[in-house]
Design a protein around this motif. Structure first.
Motif, PDB file in Angstrom:
ATOM      1  N   ASN A 230       1.103   4.871  -2.255  1.00  0.00           N
ATOM      2  CA  ASN A 230       1.409   5.446  -0.502  1.00  0.00           C
ATOM      3  C   ASN A 230       1.810   3.643  -0.254  1.00  0.00           C
ATOM      4  O   ASN A 230       1.848   2.825   0.970  1.00  0.00           O
ATOM      5  CB  ASN A 230       0.306   5.002   0.925  1.00  0.00           C
TER       6      ASN A 230
ATOM      7  N   LEU B  71       4.508   3.081   5.171  1.00  0.00           N
ATOM      8  CA  LEU B  71       3.252   4.203   5.406  1.00  0.00           C
ATOM      9  C   LEU B  71       1.197   2.895   5.543  1.00  0.00           C
ATOM     10  O   LEU B  71       0.737   3.677   4.865  1.00  0.00           O
ATOM     11  CB  LEU B  71       3.514   3.164   3.630  1.00  0.00           C
TER      12      LEU B  71
ATOM     13  N   LEU C 115      -0.932   5.847   6.165  1.00  0.00           N
ATOM     14  CA  LEU C 115      -1.345   6.663   4.689  1.00  0.00           C
ATOM     15  C   LEU C 115      -2.490   5.724   3.605  1.00  0.00           C
ATOM     16  O   LEU C 115      -3.079   6.210   2.860  1.00  0.00           O
ATOM     17  CB  LEU C 115       0.203   6.924   4.137  1.00  0.00           C
ATOM     18  N   ARG C 116      -2.530   4.502   4.041  1.00  0.00           N
ATOM     19  CA  ARG C 116      -3.377   4.233   2.998  1.00  0.00           C
ATOM     20  C   ARG C 116      -4.875   4.499   3.989  1.00  0.00           C
ATOM     21  O   ARG C 116      -5.596   3.269   3.135  1.00  0.00           O
ATOM     22  CB  ARG C 116      -2.843   2.426   3.256  1.00  0.00           C
TER      23      ARG C 116
END
Ligand SMILES: Cc1cc2nc3c(=O)[nH]c(=O)nc-3n(C[C@H](O)[C@H](O)[C@H](O)COP(=O)(O)O)c2cc1C
Length: 186
Positions: free
Chosen positions: A107, A181, A184-185
């Protein structure tokens, strides 16, 4: 000021390598970006041929060299891989370093800078496939430097000015996706 950290990973460790000069140029071009760019030199991470018993996706690293490498990569939001072309692919040392980890790559965003007799685009194509398996989002813009036209005597990096705008686009794309992103991390 962005809080994004982008690693410029030097994908060759050969004595007399051209990769350091290319990576230094990328770092200099990124100096005025709001994200922070840092060199990560594989020569500073002497990883043996992958020697972990458990697959990297398990995240159960046994060796100190793996833990050190994992902690380094975990701290970055995105990557610019600076890769030579060796035998129509990327270097063994970069592939080995990538193979060591899994979650630390996931990600995140990446862009590519290659160089070689023919610019190294084939190394980038292989890295795009490898990156997909590791859930690294790879941006379109890439830079490819020819040993014949972007180096003096095939060794001193002296790229044409036409690459400057491409570098800016590369930074913009990597930063945009590295930022997007982030949720998502975790
Ligand atoms: C083992 C090896 C294989 C190479 N294979 C290719 C190749 O397939 N295509 C190419 O364009 N250049 C090839 N080259 C030229 C390299 O891309 C060029 O020497 C480059 O400077 C290597 O990166 P480095 O100096 O950072 O190690 C090869 C060089 C080496 C050492």
């Amino acid at each position: 000021m962005s809080d994004l950290r982008i690693a410029i990973i030097i994908g060759s460790t050969r004595p007399g390598r051209n990769g350091k000069g290319v990576a230094d140029w990328v770092l200099a071009k990124a100096a005025d970006r709001s994200a922070s760019y840092e060199l990560v030199d594989l020569a500073d991470f002497p990883l043996p041929h992958l020697d972990e018993a458990m697959p990297p996706a398990y995240g159960q690293y046994a060796n100190e060299h793996t833990k050190k490498w994992a902690a380094t990569i975990a701290g970055f939001d995105g990557f610019i891989f600076v890769t030579p072309e060796y035998n129509h692919s990327t270097s063994g040392v970069l592939k080995n370093a990538i193979d060591y980890l899994y979650a630390e790559w996931n990600n995140k965003a990446a862009g590519f800078v290659s160089y070689g007799s023919l610019g190294g685009a084939r190394a980038i194509e292989h890295l795009r496939g490898i990156s997909a398996e590791l859930q690294i989002a790879t941006v379109r813009q890439q830079l490819s430097f020819s040993l014949f036209t972007d180096f003096e005597n095939f060794s001193t990096f002296a790229p044409g000015a036409q690459h400057d705008d491409s570098a800016v686009t590369l930074f913009e794309q990597v930063e945009a996706w590295a930022g997007a992103l982030k949720p998502l991390r975790g």
